[in-house]
Design an enzyme around this catalytic site. Structure first.
Site, PDB file in Angstrom:
ATOM      1  N   CYS A   6       0.832  -1.207   0.000  1.00 55.17           N
ATOM      2  CA  CYS A   6       0.000   0.000   0.000  1.00 55.17           C
ATOM      3  C   CYS A   6       0.868   1.259   0.000  1.00 55.17           C
ATOM      4  CB  CYS A   6      -0.928  -0.007   1.215  1.00 55.17           C
ATOM      5  SG  CYS A   6      -1.799   1.553   1.478  1.00 55.17           S
ATOM      6  N   CYS A   9       0.346   3.408   3.124  1.00 57.63           N
ATOM      7  CA  CYS A   9       0.962   2.806   4.308  1.00 57.63           C
ATOM      8  C   CYS A   9       2.461   3.093   4.342  1.00 57.63           C
ATOM      9  CB  CYS A   9       0.723   1.295   4.320  1.00 57.63           C
ATOM     10  SG  CYS A   9      -1.024   0.817   4.417  1.00 57.63           S
TER      11      CYS A   9
END
Length: 306
Positions: A6, A9
């Site tokens: 991600c 993230c």
């Protein structure tokens, strides 16, 4: 809760580490506030992510020491910066020290928009102007700051209200026949559920018909109401993003309903016709029975009855 692939993230990771270090330095030896991270793609982290229905990355949840199994964990929606997350986290430390009242809704920057709150799901409402042609309303999760795990995305929903055409007044509702009034919001308060951990798209098909209902007496304008019938299907397909789609088709027909009061002489005429018909039928039946009795009596007198 994060996934290594991600992008958001990856951007949050250094902010998360710096925030944890800043709070540890500010509150040395205080173990009441702990920062942790869970990899939702690992064998150890996946069950935990499924348990708490994590399907967007990154997701920041609050776990309190006095939480029970039924507790809802508030999630953070504020700015992803060291100062913002630090100010937000200090609220929980102040709650633990009983400096402020315990609350599940925190607005650390005092802008009127909570940085964290509990609860799952969202409410979609609005008014859409469309052409009188077939179309589709599409509801799908999208974010400029999250990546989604589509395999666990759950789009179970309740249609609180769905209607077409102008809003009706109480007076207009009183004019509509029951069948038409029921069709105006035919899918209201209906719920549609997805199987857990199975990506499911809910497809609704709606056929819309215009009704022109003329009030009795003809002194008021006809009430225009758009009724519809709908049916739904679930689509479970690997790789497809879970979505709610409402396909509508406004049919090119108009149902006209007119209620007329009956004149008294019409009622009297119909009543006389009914009474006359009853007497006529009764006379025919009586005549038939009379002839039958006469025939039986005649045979009896001649000794031919048995």
């Amino acid at each position: 809760f994060f996934a290594p692939w991600c992008h958001w993230c990856q951007r949050l990771a250094p902010v998360w580490e710096k925030t944890a270090a800043a709070l540890a330095e500010k509150n040395p030896g205080d173990g009441r506030l702990v920062f942790a991270k869970v990899d939702c793609t690992s064998a150890e982290g996946l069950p935990l992510c499924n348990k708490y229905f994590v399907d967007a990355f990154p997701t920041i949840l609050v776990f309190r020491k006095d939480d029970t199994g039924e507790s809802q964990h508030e999630s953070y929606h504020g700015e992803r910066s060291v100062p913002a997350i630090t100010a937000w986290a200090e609220h929980f430390l102040a709650q633990a020290k009983r400096h402020i009242a315990k609350t599940n809704v925190v607005d650390s920057d005092m802008d009127g928009v909570p940085d964290s709150h509990n609860g799952v799901g969202c409410m979609v409402s609005g008014l859409v102007h469309v052409q009188r042609a077939p179309g589709m309303l599409k509801i799908q999760a999208a974010s400029d700051s999250h990546e989604f795990h589509w395999e666990t995305m759950d789009v179970s929903h309740v249609i609180n209200h769905l209607s077409f055409g102008p809003f009706l007044t109480e007076q207009a509702w009183s004019v509509l026949p029951h069948s038409v009034a029921a069709s105006v919001g035919a899918m209201d308060e209906k719920s549609f559920s997805s199987e857990q951990h199975i990506p499911t798209t809910h497809e609704h098909y709606v056929k819309v018909v215009r009704h022109d209902v003329s009030p009795p007496g003809g002194r008021r304008k006809a009430v225009v109401a758009y009724g519809y019938v709908g049916h739904s299907n679930n689509i479970q397909k690997a790789g497809e993003v879970p979505t709610v789609r409402i396909n509508y088709d406004i049919l090119p027909i108009v149902v006209q309903i007119t209620e007329k009061s009956q004149q008294l002489y019409h009622f009297v005429t119909q009543l006389c016709a009914i009474v006359g018909g009853v007497f006529t039928v009764a006379g025919i039946v009586a005549a038939a029975m009379d002839r039958g009795i006469q025939a039986v009596t005649k045979k009896q007198s001649l000794g031919k009855l048995g």
